[in-house]
Design a protein around this motif. Structure first.
Motif, PDB file in Angstrom:
ATOM      1  N   ILE A   4      87.274  -2.459 -86.881  1.00 57.41           N
ATOM      2  CA  ILE A   4      88.736  -2.401 -86.896  1.00 57.41           C
ATOM      3  C   ILE A   4      89.326  -3.425 -85.933  1.00 57.41           C
ATOM      4  CG2 ILE A   4      90.741  -0.892 -86.530  1.00 57.41           C
ATOM      5  CD1 ILE A   4      89.055   1.465 -87.233  1.00 57.41           C
ATOM      6  N   ASN A  34      91.773   7.327 -96.995  1.00 53.46           N
ATOM      7  CA  ASN A  34      90.863   6.787 -95.980  1.00 53.46           C
ATOM      8  C   ASN A  34      89.424   7.161 -96.290  1.00 53.46           C
ATOM      9  OD1 ASN A  34      92.766   5.484 -94.475  1.00 53.46           O
ATOM     10  ND2 ASN A  34      92.959   7.074 -92.907  1.00 53.46           N
ATOM     11  N   ALA A  38      86.330   4.694 -97.227  1.00 50.49           N
ATOM     12  CA  ALA A  38      85.122   4.689 -96.392  1.00 50.49           C
ATOM     13  C   ALA A  38      83.861   4.886 -97.232  1.00 50.49           C
ATOM     14  CB  ALA A  38      85.221   5.767 -95.316  1.00 50.49           C
ATOM     15  N   ASP A  59      84.438  14.055 -94.599  1.00 50.37           N
ATOM     16  CA  ASP A  59      83.803  13.181 -95.587  1.00 50.37           C
ATOM     17  C   ASP A  59      82.437  12.721 -95.114  1.00 50.37           C
ATOM     18  OD1 ASP A  59      83.887  10.668 -94.114  1.00 50.37           O
ATOM     19  OD2 ASP A  59      86.030  10.532 -94.554  1.00 50.37           O
ATOM     20  N   MET A  64      82.889   5.952 -87.990  1.00 54.64           N
ATOM     21  CA  MET A  64      83.378   4.920 -87.068  1.00 54.64           C
ATOM     22  C   MET A  64      82.575   4.943 -85.776  1.00 54.64           C
ATOM     23  SD  MET A  64      87.506   5.229 -87.376  1.00 54.64           S
ATOM     24  CE  MET A  64      87.689   6.800 -88.163  1.00 54.64           C
ATOM     25  N   THR A  78      93.434  -1.985 -88.549  1.00 55.19           N
ATOM     26  CA  THR A  78      92.793  -1.697 -89.831  1.00 55.19           C
ATOM     27  C   THR A  78      91.507  -2.488 -89.962  1.00 55.19           C
ATOM     28  OG1 THR A  78      93.080  -1.747 -92.228  1.00 55.19           O
ATOM     29  CG2 THR A  78      94.147  -3.505 -91.012  1.00 55.19           C
ATOM     30  N   SER A  79      90.585  -1.974 -90.750  1.00 58.30           N
ATOM     31  CA  SER A  79      89.369  -2.735 -91.046  1.00 58.30           C
ATOM     32  C   SER A  79      89.476  -3.350 -92.434  1.00 58.30           C
ATOM     33  CB  SER A  79      88.165  -1.797 -90.988  1.00 58.30           C
ATOM     34  OG  SER A  79      88.358  -0.726 -91.896  1.00 58.30           O
ATOM     35  N   LYS A  80      90.643  -3.147 -93.091  1.00 54.68           N
ATOM     36  CA  LYS A  80      90.684  -3.450 -94.525  1.00 54.68           C
ATOM     37  C   LYS A  80      91.225  -4.823 -94.880  1.00 54.68           C
ATOM     38  CE  LYS A  80      90.739   1.445 -94.901  1.00 54.68           C
ATOM     39  NZ  LYS A  80      91.438   2.699 -95.220  1.00 54.68           N
ATOM     40  N   PHE A  95      95.703  -0.320 -96.218  1.00 49.27           N
ATOM     41  CA  PHE A  95      95.664  -1.680 -95.671  1.00 49.27           C
ATOM     42  C   PHE A  95      96.719  -1.847 -94.580  1.00 49.27           C
ATOM     43  CE2 PHE A  95      98.475  -1.660 -99.346  1.00 49.27           C
ATOM     44  CZ  PHE A  95      99.630  -2.249 -98.865  1.00 49.27           C
ATOM     45  N   ARG A  96      97.558  -0.815 -94.383  1.00 49.02           N
ATOM     46  CA  ARG A  96      98.673  -0.983 -93.458  1.00 49.02           C
ATOM     47  C   ARG A  96      98.308  -0.636 -92.012  1.00 49.02           C
ATOM     48  NH1 ARG A  96     102.486   2.787 -94.298  1.00 49.02           N
ATOM     49  NH2 ARG A  96     104.235   1.480 -93.753  1.00 49.02           N
ATOM     50  N   GLY A  97      97.238   0.105 -91.842  1.00 48.42           N
ATOM     51  CA  GLY A  97      96.828   0.470 -90.499  1.00 48.42           C
ATOM     52  C   GLY A  97      97.841   1.312 -89.761  1.00 48.42           C
ATOM     53  N   ALA A  99      98.601   4.843 -90.926  1.00 50.67           N
ATOM     54  CA  ALA A  99      98.556   6.272 -91.215  1.00 50.67           C
ATOM     55  C   ALA A  99      98.095   7.087 -90.007  1.00 50.67           C
ATOM     56  CB  ALA A  99      97.653   6.537 -92.415  1.00 50.67           C
ATOM     57  N   LEU A 100      96.969   6.709 -89.451  1.00 50.09           N
ATOM     58  CA  LEU A 100      96.439   7.524 -88.345  1.00 50.09           C
ATOM     59  C   LEU A 100      97.394   7.569 -87.155  1.00 50.09           C
ATOM     60  CD1 LEU A 100      92.572   6.933 -88.447  1.00 50.09           C
ATOM     61  CD2 LEU A 100      93.885   8.918 -89.206  1.00 50.09           C
ATOM     62  N   THR A 143      83.156  11.409 -91.268  1.00 52.17           N
ATOM     63  CA  THR A 143      84.371  11.609 -90.487  1.00 52.17           C
ATOM     64  C   THR A 143      85.014  12.942 -90.840  1.00 52.17           C
ATOM     65  OG1 THR A 143      84.728   9.232 -90.499  1.00 52.17           O
ATOM     66  CG2 THR A 143      86.643  10.583 -89.973  1.00 52.17           C
TER      67      THR A 143
HETATM   68  P1  ADP Z   1      94.417   1.805 -93.113  1.00 49.31           P
HETATM   69  O1  ADP Z   1      93.789   2.817 -94.001  1.00 49.31           O
HETATM   70  O2  ADP Z   1      95.672   1.262 -93.697  1.00 49.31           O
HETATM   71  O3  ADP Z   1      93.488   0.746 -92.670  1.00 49.31           O
HETATM   72  P2  ADP Z   1      94.656   3.997 -91.225  1.00 49.31           P
HETATM   73  O4  ADP Z   1      95.551   4.206 -90.069  1.00 49.31           O
HETATM   74  O5  ADP Z   1      94.721   4.971 -92.324  1.00 49.31           O
HETATM   75  O6  ADP Z   1      94.938   2.539 -91.800  1.00 49.31           O
HETATM   76  O7  ADP Z   1      93.189   3.904 -90.714  1.00 49.31           O
HETATM   77  C1  ADP Z   1      92.842   2.944 -89.727  1.00 49.31           C
HETATM   78  C2  ADP Z   1      91.375   2.555 -89.813  1.00 49.31           C
HETATM   79  O8  ADP Z   1      90.576   3.666 -89.425  1.00 49.31           O
HETATM   80  C3  ADP Z   1      90.913   2.196 -91.193  1.00 49.31           C
HETATM   81  O9  ADP Z   1      91.133   0.834 -91.492  1.00 49.31           O
HETATM   82  C4  ADP Z   1      89.433   2.535 -91.141  1.00 49.31           C
HETATM   83  O10 ADP Z   1      88.680   1.457 -90.639  1.00 49.31           O
HETATM   84  C5  ADP Z   1      89.363   3.657 -90.134  1.00 49.31           C
HETATM   85  N1  ADP Z   1      89.231   4.953 -90.805  1.00 49.31           N
HETATM   86  C6  ADP Z   1      90.222   5.825 -91.052  1.00 49.31           C
HETATM   87  N2  ADP Z   1      89.764   6.923 -91.676  1.00 49.31           N
HETATM   88  C7  ADP Z   1      88.427   6.732 -91.841  1.00 49.31           C
HETATM   89  C8  ADP Z   1      87.360   7.516 -92.435  1.00 49.31           C
HETATM   90  N3  ADP Z   1      87.607   8.706 -92.992  1.00 49.31           N
HETATM   91  N4  ADP Z   1      86.125   6.997 -92.398  1.00 49.31           N
HETATM   92  C9  ADP Z   1      85.870   5.778 -91.843  1.00 49.31           C
HETATM   93  N5  ADP Z   1      86.827   5.018 -91.282  1.00 49.31           N
HETATM   94  C10 ADP Z   1      88.081   5.475 -91.271  1.00 49.31           C
END
Ligand code: ADP
Ligand code: MG
Length: 657
Positions: A4, A34, A38, A59, A64, A78-80, A95-97, A99-100, A143
């Motif tokens: 990420i 997510n 993953a 899941d 991570m 984000t890792s996406k 892709f927005r990074g 949500a969490l 996760t």
């Molecule tokens: P996004 O999905 O837009 O990248 P999120 O805030 O939803 O942004 O998640 C941030 C990052 O956390 C993701 O890009 C991913 O790398 C990691 N991540 C989130 N949820 C999971 C999961 N269930 N398993 C593995 N990695 C996760």
């Protein structure tokens, strides 16, 4: 090594911004996406109090490492994607990074995650956006995110949440549809008291529909499958508004193709709203006006214009053909080649409908009425025995029953624009049938009835079945009774003739060979100003359809020639109806539509009426003509033309089987 990273401000600013956490279902959506991103194959969701108290999603995805588990809560981490160019070709759901971090700021969130190749995992706890615990822990790979007390620190937003059952039904609907999109994965949704959905992996989409909704639903659907190589329609170029500097040299490698698969409902299934239409683009559930329009076009003259089909459609296309960075909730997309996409969907669905030509069943038509209430939701089912593969829920006999959870009528708009009705899982069931699915006690052959030879396979191809019909007589001089080896058929004489004439008029119009007749006296019609305006737009098309109409004074028209088959007395009604109909439509006048409206109107007014005695040979003629039509099962307005009471139904009713 962490995957990420925090996006640069320049990239972050190009992302459609906005709040995505609106209600428990949107939390589930983000977390579920997510987990899918993953690479998980098993996703289990537990909710309490409709998700207001607890949402937990576990899941078996990539997990991570410790650094990532912390970085994931930064905005735009984000890792996406990495750079702006990646935004043009997004293969992941997220892709927005955002949500969490958004979720963590409005709940008490606990993240447990372990990457498969790490010896131990990380636990992070955040309350209302403040980290208060990070520790190492021995946990399974994958996760698990637990979201408690959603909106505990934003009471204003909490107030907008609905009842627990409403929120649960939205979650159930969402999870169900993601489960339908990914039949190869294992999904579970549990509430505090119920297993709402348990769907182990199955071979394909139809198995999934069967698993989740049962045989009855599957029988009401027609499969769609189509491919269109993009070579035929030109090489895709990035859209001008998304062209990236320095990206001008590289030709796209292969143009790829458009694929559509899934299910659409038979014409007799009619819904009062669009809530049973589900469209996925590259695995993403979307709402799109263009696709909605294409679907309406596909069903034009197959179902009435005021009702909607059930649709579960999966569209796949190269990532660069679709822009998902349009709206924060990612439920809206923009297709690069809109017309191609529109026509592809319309033609694929239309072709599937034409190919299947499903025959309305007598018993199902009895209860058929357009329904607004979604009647099939896995959430509806009290689960005592979790369904395993091969034990569809329908086996429990619920498939044709009314929904079990409290009736929900509210709609909500989650994450802007994507509205879902309560319990809006794919819903196609009808009112309970009059003939029970299983007759409890089969009366054994008692010797006084000779056995009937096995029923021949019911034809799925319609034409031979109709062509072999023998008319017996009429009911009330309105409905023709006919038989063939498949059973007893009832044909609505008016709509049957309407369908025949409709197709004939369209064909004659296309060949410019419309038959017409001169009226003894010109017919003068008074028009309102609105009708007058419309008339000038369609008068040329009326001429092409066998009318000769002249403007007569300021507000009147004179009809001198009319299509053959319509009595002079009917011409006036027909033209008034047509103008009224067109003026009620909110869309701009479109020639194609005017043409079909005129054809439908001519057909309706020229067709044999009900309460009209028909000679045997006239009935036989009508059935033979109907057999020749392209779409014999429904009239241009979408009503069924004929019903079949199959030999099996007859035998069942007589308790022979
Ligand atoms: P996004 O999905 O837009 O990248 P999120 O805030 O939803 O942004 O998640 C941030 C990052 O956390 C993701 O890009 C991913 O790398 C990691 N991540 C989130 N949820 C999971 C999961 N269930 N398993 C593995 N990695 C996760
Ligand atoms: Mg995400």
């Amino acid at each position: 090594m962490g995957r990420i990273h925090v996006l640069s401000e320049a990239v972050a600013n190009q992302i459609a911004a906005g709040e995505v956490v609106e209600r428990p279902a949107s939390v589930v959506k983000e977390l579920l996406e997510n987990s899918l991103d993953a690479g998980s194959t098993r996703i289990k969701i537990q909710v309490e109090a409709g998700g207001k108290k607890l949402i937990q999603i576990t899941d078996d995805g990539c997990g991570m490492v410790r650094d990532d588990a912390l970085l994931a809560f930064e905005r735009h981490a984000t890792s996406k994607i990495k750079n702006a160019a990646d935004l043009l070709n997004i293969a992941t759901l997220g892709f927005r990074g955002e949500a969490l971090p958004s979720l963590a700021s409005v709940s008490r969130l606990r993240l447990e995650s372990r990457a498969a190749d790490e010896p131990s995992g990380t636990v992070v706890e955040i309350n209302g956006g403040k980290i208060f615990k990070v520790e190492e822990a021995g946990i399974p790979a994958g996760t698990c995110v637990t979201v408690r007390d959603l909106f505990f620190n934003t009471p204003a937003r909490k107030k907008f949440l609905r009842s627990e059952s409403t929120e649960l039904s939205h979650i159930a609907s969402l999870v169900t549809h993601y489960a339908l999109a990914h039949p190869e994965k294992h999904f579970e949704l549990h509430s505090a008291t119920n297993a709402v959905l348990v769907a182990p992996p199955v071979a394909g989409h139809s198995e999934r529909v069967y698993q989740v909704f049962g045989r009855e639903t599957l029988d009401q659907l027609i499969p769609v499958a189509a491919v269109l190589p993009l070579e035929r329609i030109g090489l895709p170029q990035p859209p001008p508004w998304r062209r990236v500097e320095g990206d001008d040299g590289g030709e796209p490698s292969t143009p790829g193709e458009l694929r559509a698969h899934g299910f659409v409902s038979k014409p007799e299934i009619q819904k009062l709203n669009r809530n049973s239409i589900y469209v996925f683009v590259n695995g993403r559930l979307i709402r799109d006006r263009l696709i909605q329009h294409a679907l309406t076009e596909a069903y034009r003259n197959v179902i009435p214009p005021t009702v909607y089909p059930v649709v579960l459609l999966f569209l796949e296309l190269p990532g660069e053909e679709v822009d998902v960075n349009v709206h924060p909730s990612k439920t809206e997309v923009r297709f690069r080649q809109q017309t191609v996409m529109h026509d592809f969907v319309r033609d694929s669905v239309r072709a599937a409908l034409m190919k299947a030509r499903p025959i309305p069943q007598f018993v199902t038509e009895i209860g058929a009425r357009p329904t607004a209430s979604p009647s099939l939701t896995p959430g509806a089912r009290p689960v005592d025995a979790p369904a395993s593969f091969g034990a569809p829920y329908a086996a429990a006999g619920f498939a044709l029953q009314a929904p079990i959870p409290p009736p929900l009528t509210e709609r909500f708009h989650f994450s802007g624009g994507f509205s879902v009705e309560g319990n809006a899982a794919l819903s196609v069931a009808r009112a309970p049938q009059t003939i029970p699915e299983v007759i409890p006690e089969i009366i054994k052959d008692d010797g006084c009835t000779a056995p009937i030879p096995d029923e021949p396979e019911l034809s799925t191809d319609f034409v031979p079945a109709i062509a072999s019909l023998k008319p017996l007589g009429q009911i009330r001089e309105s409905f023709i009774l006919a038989v063939n080896h498949e059973g007893l058929w009832i044909i609505d004489q008016h709509v049957a003739h309407e369908r025949v004439l409709f197709e004939k008029v369209l064909k004659q119009r296309a060949a410019r060979r419309v038959e017409s007749q001169r009226l003894l006296l010109p017919l003068v019609l008074e028009l309102t100003p609105a009708q007058q305006a419309l008339f000038s737009e369609i008068s040329e098309e009326l001429n092409q359809n066998g009318f000769e109409v002249e403007v007569f004074g300021t507000r009147s028209i004179a009809v001198k020639v009319a299509p053959a088959g319509i009595e002079a007395a009917q011409v006036e009604d027909m033209l008034h109806e047509l103008l009224d109909q067109l003026s009620r439509e909110d869309q701009a006048i479109n020639l194609e539509r005017v043409r079909t409206r005129i054809a439908a109107s001519i057909a309706c007014h020229a067709a044999i009426k009900v309460n009209m005695p028909l000679e045997q040979n006239k009935m036989a003629w009508l059935l033979a003509e109907l057999a020749q039509t392209e779409f014999p099962m429904s009239c241009p307005h979408g009503r069924p033309v004929l019903l079949r009471y199959s030999l099996k139904d007859i035998q069942r009713a007589f308790k022979r089987i």
